[in-house]
Scaffold this active site. Structure first.
Site, PDB file in Angstrom:
ATOM      1  CB  SER A 581      -0.951  -0.033   1.188  1.00  0.00           C
ATOM      2  OG  SER A 581      -1.969   0.907   1.032  1.00  0.00           O
ATOM      3  CG  ASP A 667      -7.041  -1.773  -4.069  1.00  0.00           C
ATOM      4  OD1 ASP A 667      -7.656  -0.961  -3.358  1.00  0.00           O
ATOM      5  OD2 ASP A 667      -5.864  -2.103  -3.864  1.00  0.00           O
ATOM      6  CG  HIS A 713      -6.012  -1.703  -0.347  1.00  0.00           C
ATOM      7  ND1 HIS A 713      -5.070  -1.420  -1.306  1.00  0.00           N
ATOM      8  CD2 HIS A 713      -5.508  -1.225   0.809  1.00  0.00           C
ATOM      9  CE1 HIS A 713      -4.060  -0.780  -0.761  1.00  0.00           C
ATOM     10  NE2 HIS A 713      -4.299  -0.657   0.523  1.00  0.00           N
TER      11      HIS A 713
END
Length: 749
Positions: A581, A667, A713
């Site tokens: 991330s 995501d 995610h």
């Protein structure tokens, strides 16, 4: 982006504050209790499963909504979504072509990793057999203990040591949610109701299921799109709704004879995110509206849950605060005053304004507050200082503070829920990347720390933990935590896996993972670089690494890797870098500035196109992200600064390390388009360099993108997560194996 976690205590309020930032780690890769996938409800005994709609008004930020204006009718259908325009634009066509190209590329090259991936999976599954039961958190409620394992919620007695008398209260499979995982559990004060949030693999929103307990538990109500929830009374539940990654409305629903649901609070400022918390003594619910730098709290009196919430202190820019309660006084965890680190203060409930806040306890310099738990006569703080964990126990009776240092191997806390604030014992777990969770208890009366029944886990015990300090470009000392097998010799020839994050004031995830233990067993060195931008040394550590200070995190990372090599922990050709991330910003930036420091890199849902993302205000998180990255649309200096470190913007023709990226089609936080473009540009730069310097033995790095159709995610199923980890490790082994093989041949000669 950071996941909006559902932790016990105040930890969920301390970690990142806005609950919607780019999340640096996903759930423990190998966690059987999280069976993620798309929720597909089957037919089951549901007494009331209704949606609701409300009339909206224009109101100032953080407004309390009068009951009479916002009554939600039970049984109202949720409006259907509008039909989408089916015409395909050129940008959509380009995206689809890129996506298809990368999918075909992965299909072609994945065979080379197949055998090693299989071997790694088998090893991880074997380790998992011995470790998956070691860390199931428990909710202790008088004589009853509630806990969750493998998609089921169980009830046992506290004195049932061997677990022979256990009742099943809830099963995701039996009730038609077999592909969901349990995210959060809340028990009503009289233990007649249990609220559970179920999370899907392909969605950010959770579904809240309310069970009526008894000899035959039944589903009482199902509420979609819920983030946080707490019981105000035995039959009144408050909850927040989540839509498009934002959480800005608070509802109240009752389970009395006259069931109804009403909207209580709405937040109009897009930078703020709303969460609900229940004070330890169950006297108040707190409605917490937080941005990354500012807080505002409203109190719901649990004795009078239908009254309008009361404001504690109006939001003041730069002041963060959270509320607990004891004996008609509010205990306020806040950054108010100098230095701008957390302090524990108190004020009367009747006069809770900032002018009445009195200091109770201030943290030492460079100390990270991880969690806080309030009891009737004590307050216990879970702290990190210089990489070590310890407890600070404040006695409200003797007005003393005791510090208890925890085992040196421990890197993470996990506080277990204690719904009864009068208990004399605090239960928690300790873990590290290579140590499965161990249960501990601290007795206030005996003033001692007790390690509870130890599970026999056949793991190595000779893993050595080293804590180092690297001197960054501006002379700042940056902590590093290193793990290696004590039996390893010639550490400079061993493979090294470096971890980094450095954003949102969040610590690197150092909880137990089977793959880390496996790497140690196979001779790897693991290093965790606690760079600025993270929160390991308190709030100032984060401030020194965000907005116009982002480059400091990059300098810290370079200094850490350089020191590791200087001290004989591996060398560049055996070194790999791992990030996820927002950690992809620093990892990607290092690849541009100092590619010679590492041989390979694995990225998970990486944030690599900061500039373009922060220029798109239509994305759900852009506005609130400005407090972390800045606003390039309003500030030209900010635009130039972001451009100076943004991984995508600074790709150039040079020799890059090999890169393996995992991304997700679903995501919502990291746009897949940016990752696709990053991979294409990076691959072209690497190939251009190789063609210009076509010398004998010149290496062409592998730039691989693995796009997962399932997962999001924050969440993946057990099987998907296992496969993902195995592919990452197979890639790293293959990349470093080539170097090790050449080195071995030279040694033989």
């Amino acid at each position: 982006m950071k996941v909006r976690t559902s932790c016990f205590g105040l930890r969920n309020l301390l970690q990142g504050l806005s609950f919607c930032v780019r999340y640096y780690f996903r759930h423990n890769h190998l966690q059987t209790t999280c069976l993620y996938s798309k929720i597909k409800p089957k037919k089951c005994h549901i007494l009331d499963c209704s949606g609701s709609t409300c009339t909206h008004m224009t109101v100032p930020p953080g407004s309390i909504l009068p009951w009479r204006f916002f009554s939600c009718k039970e049984g109202t259908k949720i409006p259907s979504k509008r039909k989408q325009n089916t015409s395909i634009t050129s940008s959509e066509l380009s995206y689809k072509n890129l996506l298809k190209s990368e999918q075909e590329n992965w299909k072609d090259i994945s065979a080379r990793y197949k055998a090693m991936t299989k071997r790694i999976k088998e090893k991880l599954e074997e380790l998992h057999k011995y470790t998956f039961n070691s860390g199931s958190p428990r909710i202790r409620f008088g004589e009853n203990v509630y806990f969750e394992e493998n998609g089921c919620i169980f009830l046992s007695k506290a004195d049932d040591v061997d677990g022979g008398n256990v009742d099943i209260l809830f099963s995701t499979e039996d009730l038609g949610f077999s592909d969901a995982f349990i995210q959060r559990i809340r028990i009503s004060p009289d233990q007649r109701y249990m609220a559970i949030s179920l999370k899907s693999e392909n969605s950010e929103e959770a579904t809240c299921v309310i069970m009526k307990l008894g000899h035959f538990p039944v589903v009482e109500k199902v509420i979609p799109n819920v983030f946080s929830f707490e019981w105000a009374t035995n039959d009144v539940l408050y909850y927040t709704s989540q839509k498009n990654l934002k959480c800005q409305n608070v509802f109240m629903t009752t389970f009395t004879n006259q069931k109804h649901t009403k909207l209580v609070y709405t937040e109009q400022d897009a930078r703020f995110y709303v969460d609900i918390y229940c004070t330890k003594d169950r006297r108040f619910l707190t409605i917490n509206s937080n941005s990354k730098t500012t807080s505002e709290v409203w109190l719901v009196d649990c004795r009078h849950p239908f009254k309008l919430p009361a404001l504690v202190q109006a939001r003041t820019k730069g002041i963060i605060y959270h509320i607990e309660h004891r004996n008609d006084e509010l205990y306020i965890l806040t950054t108010y005053g100098e230095p701008a680190e957390y302090k524990l203060m108190k004020a009367p409930v009747a006069s809770s304004g900032m002018e009445n806040w009195q200091l109770v306890y201030a943290l030492e310099e460079k100390t990270k507050l991880v969690d806080l738990e309030m009891f009737s006569d004590h307050c216990i703080m879970f702290l990190k200082n210089a990489g070590h964990l310890y407890l600070s126990v404040i006695s409200f009776v003797s007005h003393s503070v005791q510090s208890i240092k925890l085992p040196t191997w421990a890197c993470e806390f996990e506080l277990e829920s204690h719904p009864e604030h009068t208990t004399g014992t605090c239960y928690f777990q300790l873990t590290s990347p290579v140590h499965p969770p161990k249960h501990f208890a601290y007795s206030f009366k005996e003033n001692n720390l007790i390690e509870q029944a130890v599970q026999e886990v056949p793991i190595i015990t000779n893993c050595h933990t080293t804590r180092l300090l690297a001197k960054s470009k501006d002379e700042t000392l940056v902590p590093i935590t290193v793990f290696h097998n004590m039996n390893s010799k010639e550490l400079h020839r061993k493979p090294l896996l470096v971890h980094v994050y450095g954003a949102y004031g969040i610590d690197l995830n150092m909880s137990f993972k089977e793959e880390k233990l496996m790497l140690i067993e196979e001779g790897w060195i693991l290093a965790y670089c606690h760079v600025r931008g993270g929160g390991e040394l308190g709030l100032s550590w984060h401030r020194d690494g965000c907005q116009h200070n982002k480059l400091k995190g990059l300098h810290d990372l370079k200094a850490c890797i350089t020191l590791l090599h200087e001290l004989g922990f591996s060398q560049p050709k055996y070194t790999a870098l791992a990030a996820a991330s927002a950690g992809g910003v620093l990892a990607g930036a290092l690849c541009n500035t100092d590619p010679e420091l590492i041989r390979a890199m694995v990225l998970q849902a990486p944030f690599v196109d900061v500039l373009n993302t922060m220029m798109k205000t239509h994305l759900p998180l852009t506005i609130e992200e400005q407090e972390e990255w800045g606003n390039p649309l309003a500030d030209e200096k900010c635009m130039k600064y972001i451009k100076s470190y943004c991984p995508y913007q600074n790709i150039k023709t040079q020799c890059y390390p090999s890169v393996f990226i995992t991304a997700y089609e679903n995501d919502q936080r990291i746009p897949l388009t940016g990752i696709l473009q990053y991979v294409q540009k990076l691959r072209k730069a690497a190939l251009d360099h190789a063609s210009r310097t076509s010398k004998k033995g010149n290496r062409i790095p592998n730039i691989i993108l693995d796009i997962q159709a399932n997962g999001s995610h924050c969440d993946s199923s057990w099987e998907d997560s296992l496969n993902e980890v195995a592919r990452h490790l197979a890639f790293l082994n293959k990349e470093l194996e080539e170097v090790c093989h050449v080195q071995h041949m030279k040694s033989c000669k």
